[in-house]
Design an enzyme around this catalytic site. Structure first.
Site, PDB file in Angstrom:
ATOM      1  N   GLU A 178      13.595  -8.834  11.503  1.00 45.02           N
ATOM      2  CA  GLU A 178      14.771  -9.416  10.863  1.00 45.02           C
ATOM      3  C   GLU A 178      16.029  -8.781  11.441  1.00 45.02           C
ATOM      4  O   GLU A 178      16.101  -7.551  11.511  1.00 45.02           O
ATOM      5  CB  GLU A 178      14.710  -9.207   9.344  1.00 45.02           C
ATOM      6  CG  GLU A 178      13.502  -9.882   8.704  1.00 45.02           C
ATOM      7  CD  GLU A 178      13.359  -9.569   7.204  1.00 45.02           C
ATOM      8  OE1 GLU A 178      14.165  -8.768   6.672  1.00 45.02           O
ATOM      9  OE2 GLU A 178      12.443 -10.120   6.577  1.00 45.02           O
ATOM     10  N   ARG A 220       4.979  -6.042 -11.253  1.00 47.06           N
ATOM     11  CA  ARG A 220       6.064  -6.594 -12.061  1.00 47.06           C
ATOM     12  C   ARG A 220       6.461  -8.001 -11.588  1.00 47.06           C
ATOM     13  O   ARG A 220       6.617  -8.921 -12.372  1.00 47.06           O
ATOM     14  CB  ARG A 220       7.268  -5.640 -12.022  1.00 47.06           C
ATOM     15  CG  ARG A 220       8.408  -6.041 -12.925  1.00 47.06           C
ATOM     16  CD  ARG A 220       9.541  -5.044 -12.836  1.00 47.06           C
ATOM     17  NE  ARG A 220       9.275  -3.849 -13.621  1.00 47.06           N
ATOM     18  CZ  ARG A 220       8.934  -2.669 -13.106  1.00 47.06           C
ATOM     19  NH1 ARG A 220       8.809  -2.526 -11.790  1.00 47.06           N
ATOM     20  NH2 ARG A 220       8.721  -1.630 -13.869  1.00 47.06           N
ATOM     21  N   ARG A 245       6.848  -8.977   2.146  1.00 48.01           N
ATOM     22  CA  ARG A 245       7.134  -8.340   3.417  1.00 48.01           C
ATOM     23  C   ARG A 245       6.575  -9.210   4.542  1.00 48.01           C
ATOM     24  O   ARG A 245       5.466  -9.736   4.445  1.00 48.01           O
ATOM     25  CB  ARG A 245       6.524  -6.930   3.494  1.00 48.01           C
ATOM     26  CG  ARG A 245       7.296  -5.869   2.697  1.00 48.01           C
ATOM     27  CD  ARG A 245       8.650  -5.597   3.317  1.00 48.01           C
ATOM     28  NE  ARG A 245       9.427  -4.594   2.614  1.00 48.01           N
ATOM     29  CZ  ARG A 245      10.290  -4.841   1.644  1.00 48.01           C
ATOM     30  NH1 ARG A 245      10.459  -6.083   1.211  1.00 48.01           N
ATOM     31  NH2 ARG A 245      10.984  -3.874   1.094  1.00 48.01           N
ATOM     32  N   HIS A 287      15.581 -13.462   3.789  1.00 51.53           N
ATOM     33  CA  HIS A 287      15.351 -12.265   2.965  1.00 51.53           C
ATOM     34  C   HIS A 287      16.378 -12.204   1.830  1.00 51.53           C
ATOM     35  O   HIS A 287      17.025 -11.177   1.593  1.00 51.53           O
ATOM     36  CB  HIS A 287      15.412 -10.995   3.816  1.00 51.53           C
ATOM     37  CG  HIS A 287      14.612  -9.865   3.227  1.00 51.53           C
ATOM     38  ND1 HIS A 287      13.916  -8.971   3.987  1.00 51.53           N
ATOM     39  CD2 HIS A 287      14.402  -9.492   1.944  1.00 51.53           C
ATOM     40  CE1 HIS A 287      13.320  -8.081   3.208  1.00 51.53           C
ATOM     41  NE2 HIS A 287      13.601  -8.381   1.960  1.00 51.53           N
TER      42      HIS A 287
END
Length: 324
Positions: free
Chosen positions: A262, A152, A233, A281
């Site tokens: 993170e 998508r 990622r 992020h």
């Protein structure tokens, strides 16, 4: 029934929880920053809503009556799918609440790097002007935009890139040429994707087969002067190798929104690479996407608690047939 959200990063209002109406649900929010904390607050939960927390086999084995683990977002690499399936727990995600934001962020990082916006901004602020005549800046019309992963998000990125004038190529073993023909995407193999892309944008999940898929060898096969963009990622990219490719000048730049750890370790070499544009992020973020995410994650959780099949499962339970 008890539903536990294992993170305080997202706040749920009474309106967000309307999908639980009629289920007699007690909704709790805990700080699930460790296995012990999750089990202390959720061992008796019927369902979990997970943001970024690690839902390990140890955690899953300690969940006495859990039927659903629903991830607030697209990725599900922090959940042990095998353990969940063995214990009869549905794992599902929300793949469609923020794909437009992520796609736009990928394009924004591309343009920020290729148009050298941070350097130009810094120059203006420090001296009132900036050196704009730097080699390596090209118009989209003469460049090839490579998309690795045509789900998508990848398809939306391809659509926007094509509208900007880039020639778009893509690689995804699960996609056939007719599936993307109307987007104007030419499907190629992985080696050709690396060799031809002036911009390479990553849109694949983090699996064992994709971990460090962009390593030193892959970076060396990319075109000199190319740009790497990662909004998927952090584990997809060898960050040390990427920093080396940027410092050597092999790559023109990189736009990175996700990292191996993170928050980012202060020793991460990308932090000192001027050719890298880094964001925390944040690709998923907009007020609309968060509202939609909260609504859909609660609806998915409620659906499973009612005994229905999830709308977007990422595992398959025995005796439940093919779902999704």
């Amino acid at each position: 029934m008890k539903v536990v959200c294992t993170s305080k990063l997202i706040e749920f209002s009474d309106e967000d929880l309307r999908a639980y109406d009629g289920l007699d649900v007690e909704f709790q929010v805990i700080d699930g920053s460790s296995e012990e904390a999750i089990l202390a607050g959720a061992a008796d939960a019927d369902a979990l809503i997970v943001v970024v927390e690690e839902i390990s086999r140890t955690v899953i084995e300690g969940l006495g009556r859990c039927r659903a683990i629903t991830r607030c977002g697209i990725g599900f690499d922090t959940v042990d799918l095998d353990a969940a399936t063995e214990h009869g727990i549905w794992v599902s995600n929300v793949p469609d609440a923020n794909y437009r934001e992520v796609a736009v962020h990928a394009i924004a990082l591309t343009l920020a790097v290729q148009r050298r916006l941070p350097a130009l901004d810094a120059g203006m602020r420090s001296s009132g002007w900036a050196d704009w005549s730097v080699p390596g800046v090209h118009r989209p019309d003469v460049q090839t935009f490579g998309v690795y992963g045509l789900g998508r998000i990848g398809r939306r990125v391809a659509e926007i890139a094509g509208s900007l004038g880039y020639t778009v190529i893509g690689h995804d073993p699960a996609v056939r040429q007719p599936d993307v023909a109307q987007l104007g995407v030419e499907l190629v193999d992985g080696e050709e994707l690396l060799a031809r892309s002036d911009v390479l944008s990553l849109h694949v999940p983090l699996l064992e087969s994709t971990r460090n898929v962009i390593d030193g060898a892959a970076l060396a096969r990319m075109k000199k002067g190319a740009v790497l963009v990662n909004v998927s990622r952090g584990g997809l990219v060898d960050e040390v190798a990427l920093a080396g490719a940027l410092r050597s000048g092999h790559l023109f730049g990189a736009g990175i929104d996700v990292f191996e750890s993170e928050p980012v370790d202060p020793a991460n070499p990308l932090l000192t690479c001027e050719a890298a544009v880094l964001t925390p992020h944040a690709a998923h973020w907009s007020e609309e996407s968060v509202d939609e995410l909260k609504r859909k994650v609660v609806e998915e959780s409620a659906r499973i608690l009612r005994g229905e099949a999830p709308r977007t499962p990422v595992n398959r339970l025995p005796n439940h047939g093919s779902v999704g």
